[in-house]
Every structure is written in structure tokens, then in C-alpha cells.
Design a protein around this motif. Structure first.
Motif, PDB file in Angstrom:
ATOM      1  N   ILE A 171     -48.127 -60.571  30.441  1.00  0.00           N
ATOM      2  CA  ILE A 171     -48.062 -60.480  28.978  1.00  0.00           C
ATOM      3  C   ILE A 171     -49.100 -59.432  28.560  1.00  0.00           C
ATOM      4  N   HIS A 175     -47.304 -75.804  25.589  1.00  0.00           N
ATOM      5  CA  HIS A 175     -46.370 -76.642  26.330  1.00  0.00           C
ATOM      6  C   HIS A 175     -47.050 -77.115  27.613  1.00  0.00           C
ATOM      7  N   ARG A 232     -49.832 -68.510  22.214  1.00  0.00           N
ATOM      8  CA  ARG A 232     -48.782 -68.654  23.227  1.00  0.00           C
ATOM      9  C   ARG A 232     -48.982 -69.983  23.947  1.00  0.00           C
ATOM     10  N   GLY A 233     -48.024 -70.308  24.783  1.00  0.00           N
ATOM     11  CA  GLY A 233     -48.122 -71.558  25.523  1.00  0.00           C
ATOM     12  C   GLY A 233     -47.654 -72.708  24.649  1.00  0.00           C
ATOM     13  N   ARG A 273     -42.232 -79.276  25.453  1.00  0.00           N
ATOM     14  CA  ARG A 273     -42.713 -78.449  24.346  1.00  0.00           C
ATOM     15  C   ARG A 273     -43.188 -79.277  23.157  1.00  0.00           C
ATOM     16  N   ARG A 319     -42.226 -66.432  41.355  1.00  0.00           N
ATOM     17  CA  ARG A 319     -42.010 -65.643  40.128  1.00  0.00           C
ATOM     18  C   ARG A 319     -43.364 -65.160  39.640  1.00  0.00           C
ATOM     19  N   TYR A 329     -39.871 -77.671  30.995  1.00  0.00           N
ATOM     20  CA  TYR A 329     -40.886 -77.575  29.923  1.00  0.00           C
ATOM     21  C   TYR A 329     -40.982 -78.881  29.135  1.00  0.00           C
ATOM     22  N   TYR A 338     -45.007 -63.164  36.046  1.00  0.00           N
ATOM     23  CA  TYR A 338     -44.771 -62.514  34.756  1.00  0.00           C
ATOM     24  C   TYR A 338     -46.108 -62.106  34.174  1.00  0.00           C
ATOM     25  N   TYR A 383     -37.808 -69.689  36.650  1.00  0.00           N
ATOM     26  CA  TYR A 383     -37.818 -70.190  35.271  1.00  0.00           C
ATOM     27  C   TYR A 383     -36.766 -71.275  35.090  1.00  0.00           C
TER      28      TYR A 383
HETATM   29  P1  TYD Z   1     -42.728 -69.229  27.074  1.00  0.00           P
HETATM   30  O1  TYD Z   1     -42.943 -69.754  28.446  1.00  0.00           O
HETATM   31  O2  TYD Z   1     -42.512 -70.241  25.976  1.00  0.00           O
HETATM   32  O3  TYD Z   1     -43.929 -68.259  26.670  1.00  0.00           O
HETATM   33  P2  TYD Z   1     -45.462 -68.568  26.389  1.00  0.00           P
HETATM   34  O4  TYD Z   1     -45.831 -69.870  27.030  1.00  0.00           O
HETATM   35  O5  TYD Z   1     -46.195 -67.429  27.006  1.00  0.00           O
HETATM   36  O6  TYD Z   1     -45.646 -68.598  24.913  1.00  0.00           O
HETATM   37  O7  TYD Z   1     -41.521 -68.223  27.115  1.00  0.00           O
HETATM   38  C1  TYD Z   1     -41.155 -67.416  26.006  1.00  0.00           C
HETATM   39  C2  TYD Z   1     -39.670 -67.112  26.103  1.00  0.00           C
HETATM   40  O8  TYD Z   1     -39.401 -66.357  27.279  1.00  0.00           O
HETATM   41  C3  TYD Z   1     -38.825 -68.389  26.178  1.00  0.00           C
HETATM   42  O9  TYD Z   1     -37.657 -68.168  25.400  1.00  0.00           O
HETATM   43  C4  TYD Z   1     -38.442 -68.491  27.623  1.00  0.00           C
HETATM   44  C5  TYD Z   1     -38.468 -67.053  28.115  1.00  0.00           C
HETATM   45  N1  TYD Z   1     -38.903 -66.939  29.522  1.00  0.00           N
HETATM   46  C6  TYD Z   1     -37.994 -66.637  30.505  1.00  0.00           C
HETATM   47  O10 TYD Z   1     -36.794 -66.457  30.244  1.00  0.00           O
HETATM   48  N2  TYD Z   1     -38.431 -66.542  31.800  1.00  0.00           N
HETATM   49  C7  TYD Z   1     -39.721 -66.732  32.134  1.00  0.00           C
HETATM   50  O11 TYD Z   1     -40.090 -66.619  33.341  1.00  0.00           O
HETATM   51  C8  TYD Z   1     -40.670 -67.063  31.096  1.00  0.00           C
HETATM   52  C9  TYD Z   1     -42.119 -67.301  31.413  1.00  0.00           C
HETATM   53  C10 TYD Z   1     -40.214 -67.148  29.812  1.00  0.00           C
END
Ligand code: TYD
Length: 123
Positions: A29, A42, A39-40, A114, A25, A112, A27, A107
Motif C-alpha cells: 500500500i 477487521h 485502513r484495516g 469486519r 500472497r 474476514y 500486497y 485472498y
Molecule cells: P482490505 O483488506 O479491506 O484493505 P485494508 O485492510 O488495507 O483496508 O481490502 C480492500 C479491498 O481490496 C477489498 O475490497 C478487498 C480487496 N482485496 C483483494 O481483492 N485482494 C487482496 O489481497 C486484498 C488485501 C484486498
């Protein structure tokens, strides 16, 4: 990194070579509008990821339960391995910041952690 001046710089990373796992995967930002964004916050039980700052800058806090360090991420040739049980937080994003994450699994919210106290107990 290859310096292909004047055609731009080329950055390469291959799974199981520079990236120490198979990538399942990705992603990214971007579009940071709020300079107070965080962010993060966790850790993951099993997931391993590599995080790269493609443009701009941000601060990456890493905490393994014993020590904390903050890395200034502003170099697209650097990938930081986010291993499992590593608490991470990102903040101080520049407006032009672009972050790419390469992840070793799909995902899964169940992977996680958190809650910081739960992380401290387990790490
Ligand atoms: P999160 O991992 O908490 O973001 P960050 O660590 O960057 O702050 O993810 C934010 C939201 O997006 C959360 O509701 C889960 C969703 N998400 C997915 O559905 N798929 C993914 O691959 C990721 C990374 C997040």
C-alpha cells in the motif's frame, strides 16, 4: 538487516524462518493522499500475515479482544505478526508511507471479520 553502506541496506526475510508460515500472497500500500485515511478495521478467522513499514510511518492498533495497543511503525527492519483473531487498524500515515504485507493464504473475503461486535463475541 545488513548495513551495506554506501550501497544501501539489505533486509531479508525467509518463509518458515523469520516469517512463521509459507507466503502465498504479498500486497503493498502506498500513495497516501489523505492524512485522515484509516485502513484495516477487521480481523481474520484463519489468515496470518506479517506487516512491515518499508518507508515513512503509520500507527498500527492491535486488539485481541481483551487489550489494545498502538505501535508506531517506522522501522523497515521490524515485521509485526498479525495472527488470526487480532483486530487491527492503521492510520496516521505519512505521505511517503509504504506498507508491505506478507500473507499466509490467498485472498478470501469469507475469512474476514469486519464487524467489531462480531469480533468481540468470537475472540
Ligand atoms: P482490505 O483488506 O479491506 O484493505 P485494508 O485492510 O488495507 O483496508 O481490502 C480492500 C479491498 O481490496 C477489498 O475490497 C478487498 C480487496 N482485496 C483483494 O481483492 N485482494 C487482496 O489481497 C486484498 C488485501 C484486498
Amino acid at each position: 538487516m545488513f548495513k551495506d553502506y554506501p550501497d544501501g541496506d539489505l533486509f531479508i526475510a525467509e518463509a518458515r524462518r523469520e516469517i512463521p508460515f509459507d507466503i502465498k500472497r504479498i500486497y503493498f500500500i502506498n500513495n497516501f493522499k489523505d492524512s485522515s485515511a484509516v485502513r484495516g478495521r477487521h480481523a481474520h478467522k484463519k489468515l496470518r500475515q506479517v506487516i512491515i513499514c518499508l518507508g515513512g510511518s503509520f500507527d498500527l492498533l492491535l486488539d485481541d479482544g481483551r487489550r489494545r495497543q498502538i505501535l508506531k511503525m517506522n522501522d523497515p527492519s521490524i515485521g509485526v505478526l498479525l495472527g488470526n483473531y487480532l483486530w487491527h487498524e492503521m492510520d496516521n500515515f505519512s505521505g511517503d508511507c509504504v506498507i508491505l504485507v506478507l500473507a499466509g493464504d490467498h485472498y478470501k473475503e469469507s475469512d474476514y471479520i469486519r464487524d467489531y461486535n462480531e469480533f468481540k463475541k468470537r475472540s
